[in-house]
Design a protein around this motif. Structure first.
Motif, PDB file in Angstrom:
ATOM      1  N   ASP A   1       0.837  -1.206   0.000  1.00 10.84           N
ATOM      2  CA  ASP A   1       0.000   0.000   0.000  1.00 10.84           C
ATOM      3  C   ASP A   1       0.869   1.252   0.000  1.00 10.84           C
ATOM      4  O   ASP A   1       0.534   2.250  -0.643  1.00 10.84           O
ATOM      5  CB  ASP A   1      -0.918   0.014   1.226  1.00 10.84           C
ATOM      6  N   ALA A   2       1.986   1.202   0.714  1.00  9.17           N
ATOM      7  CA  ALA A   2       2.882   2.361   0.766  1.00  9.17           C
ATOM      8  C   ALA A   2       3.463   2.660  -0.614  1.00  9.17           C
ATOM      9  O   ALA A   2       3.590   3.833  -1.011  1.00  9.17           O
ATOM     10  CB  ALA A   2       4.002   2.116   1.771  1.00  9.17           C
TER      11      ALA A   2
ATOM     12  N   ARG B   1       0.872   7.219  -6.395  1.00  7.70           N
ATOM     13  CA  ARG B   1      -0.292   8.109  -6.465  1.00  7.70           C
ATOM     14  C   ARG B   1       0.113   9.556  -6.213  1.00  7.70           C
ATOM     15  O   ARG B   1      -0.394  10.485  -6.851  1.00  7.70           O
ATOM     16  CB  ARG B   1      -1.355   7.677  -5.442  1.00  7.70           C
ATOM     17  N   ARG B   2       1.038   9.766  -5.286  1.00  6.69           N
ATOM     18  CA  ARG B   2       1.531  11.120  -5.016  1.00  6.69           C
ATOM     19  C   ARG B   2       2.131  11.731  -6.277  1.00  6.69           C
ATOM     20  O   ARG B   2       1.912  12.909  -6.582  1.00  6.69           O
ATOM     21  CB  ARG B   2       2.573  11.096  -3.895  1.00  6.69           C
TER      22      ARG B   2
ATOM     23  N   ASP C   1      -6.787   6.851 -11.320  1.00  2.08           N
ATOM     24  CA  ASP C   1      -7.837   5.834 -11.273  1.00  2.08           C
ATOM     25  C   ASP C   1      -7.232   4.418 -11.326  1.00  2.08           C
ATOM     26  O   ASP C   1      -7.631   3.526 -10.571  1.00  2.08           O
ATOM     27  CB  ASP C   1      -8.813   6.033 -12.429  1.00  2.08           C
ATOM     28  N   ALA C   2      -6.254   4.221 -12.217  1.00  2.32           N
ATOM     29  CA  ALA C   2      -5.600   2.907 -12.321  1.00  2.32           C
ATOM     30  C   ALA C   2      -4.869   2.567 -11.026  1.00  2.32           C
ATOM     31  O   ALA C   2      -4.885   1.413 -10.570  1.00  2.32           O
ATOM     32  CB  ALA C   2      -4.626   2.907 -13.500  1.00  2.32           C
ATOM     33  N   ILE C   3      -4.233   3.564 -10.430  1.00  2.00           N
ATOM     34  CA  ILE C   3      -3.516   3.343  -9.162  1.00  2.00           C
ATOM     35  C   ILE C   3      -4.499   2.955  -8.059  1.00  2.00           C
ATOM     36  O   ILE C   3      -4.245   2.031  -7.279  1.00  2.00           O
ATOM     37  CB  ILE C   3      -2.720   4.609  -8.783  1.00  2.00           C
ATOM     38  N   ASP C   4      -5.614   3.666  -8.001  1.00  2.00           N
ATOM     39  CA  ASP C   4      -6.603   3.363  -6.957  1.00  2.00           C
ATOM     40  C   ASP C   4      -7.158   1.948  -7.110  1.00  2.00           C
ATOM     41  O   ASP C   4      -7.552   1.320  -6.129  1.00  2.00           O
ATOM     42  CB  ASP C   4      -7.738   4.384  -6.997  1.00  2.00           C
ATOM     43  N   ARG C   5      -7.187   1.459  -8.352  1.00  2.00           N
ATOM     44  CA  ARG C   5      -7.654   0.088  -8.592  1.00  2.00           C
ATOM     45  C   ARG C   5      -6.507  -0.919  -8.545  1.00  2.00           C
ATOM     46  O   ARG C   5      -6.710  -2.106  -8.730  1.00  2.00           O
ATOM     47  CB  ARG C   5      -8.360   0.016  -9.953  1.00  2.00           C
TER      48      ARG C   5
ATOM     49  N   VAL D   1      -2.101  -2.665 -12.754  1.00  2.00           N
ATOM     50  CA  VAL D   1      -0.770  -2.473 -13.338  1.00  2.00           C
ATOM     51  C   VAL D   1      -0.857  -2.324 -14.854  1.00  2.00           C
ATOM     52  O   VAL D   1      -0.176  -1.478 -15.451  1.00  2.00           O
ATOM     53  CB  VAL D   1       0.152  -3.649 -12.956  1.00  2.00           C
ATOM     54  N   LYS D   2      -1.685  -3.132 -15.487  1.00  2.00           N
ATOM     55  CA  LYS D   2      -1.814  -3.082 -16.951  1.00  2.00           C
ATOM     56  C   LYS D   2      -2.330  -1.712 -17.403  1.00  2.00           C
ATOM     57  O   LYS D   2      -1.790  -1.117 -18.345  1.00  2.00           O
ATOM     58  CB  LYS D   2      -2.763  -4.191 -17.417  1.00  2.00           C
ATOM     59  N   ALA D   3      -3.360  -1.197 -16.724  1.00  4.47           N
ATOM     60  CA  ALA D   3      -3.909   0.111 -17.090  1.00  4.47           C
ATOM     61  C   ALA D   3      -2.897   1.212 -16.831  1.00  4.47           C
ATOM     62  O   ALA D   3      -2.759   2.152 -17.634  1.00  4.47           O
ATOM     63  CB  ALA D   3      -5.199   0.375 -16.313  1.00  4.47           C
ATOM     64  N   LEU D   4      -2.156   1.115 -15.743  1.00  2.00           N
ATOM     65  CA  LEU D   4      -1.155   2.131 -15.430  1.00  2.00           C
ATOM     66  C   LEU D   4      -0.039   2.136 -16.466  1.00  2.00           C
ATOM     67  O   LEU D   4       0.451   3.211 -16.855  1.00  2.00           O
ATOM     68  CB  LEU D   4      -0.587   1.889 -14.027  1.00  2.00           C
TER      69      LEU D   4
END
Length: 198
Positions: free
Chosen positions: A89-90, A96-97, A160-164, A167-170
């Motif tokens: 999570d970290a 995300r930052r 949005d990809a990070i929140d989900r 990895v593929k979307a990111l």
């Protein structure tokens, strides 16, 4: 007033006194929402562009974009193959930052009055001079803002990809960010270079 009865004069004086008191105490109709907004708009300080676009890129945009790009990928070297991606999570929070900083930095890039580079800067290899870049942006401000908004929109997709934790979307969005950044660069910084996809 000499010909009027005393009672009429007293009523008239009372009306005048009442009107004066209302005026002094500020009793009036409360302001409407639109008038409050108008007053608030007048008291807000205007945006002030302090850093140049080049400085903003060096200090905020590039490190933020790198933080997104470097978070995912396949690294092949002598030690073997590494599939890089956030796990804890970290680690996801750190990526995300970077994405949030990238998104908001695009809003900063669009503030008018921002110089292309610090005073006395020279053009980099293959670049237009800072004065030429500023002239190009001034002549095509809507296009410049569209490029910045496109990167911002891709950054929002990255969040949005990070929140989900996708990895593929990111990875896909990271490629979009790269292409959109480069499209702006070849339009305003080094227009003699080949455009992406050309």
């Amino acid at each position: 007033m000499a010909g009027r009865p005393l009672e009429v004069r007293e009523v008239a004086a009372g009306i005048l006194l009442g009107a004066a008191m209302l005026s002094m105490t500020g009793c009036h109709r409360p302001p409407t929402a639109s008038s409050r907004r108008s007053t608030a708009d007048q008291t807000l300080p205007p945006f002030k562009a302090v850093a140049s676009i080049k400085e903003l890129m060096d200090s905020t945009v590039d490190p933020s974009a790198d933080g997104v790009w470097d978070s995912v990928g396949v690294i092949v070297n002598e030690a073997g193959t590494e599939n890089r991606q956030p796990h804890s999570d970290a680690e996801w929070h750190e990526v995300r930052r970077h994405a949030v900083s990238l998104v908001e930095s695009m809003n900063l890039v669009m503030i008018e009055g921002r110089h292309a580079a610090p005073p006395n800067s020279k053009a980099g290899l293959g670049e237009l001079t800072p004065q030429q870049i500023e002239a190009a942006i001034a002549a095509n401000r809507p296009e410049f803002n569209q490029f910045a908004a496109a990167v911002r929109d891709s950054g929002i997709e990255a969040i949005d990809a990070i929140d989900r934790k996708d990895v593929k979307a990111l990875t896909r969005v990271g490629g979009d960010i790269d292409q959109r950044c480069e499209a702006c660069h070849v339009t305003f910084w080094y227009p003699d270079s080949q455009r992406p996809g050309a």
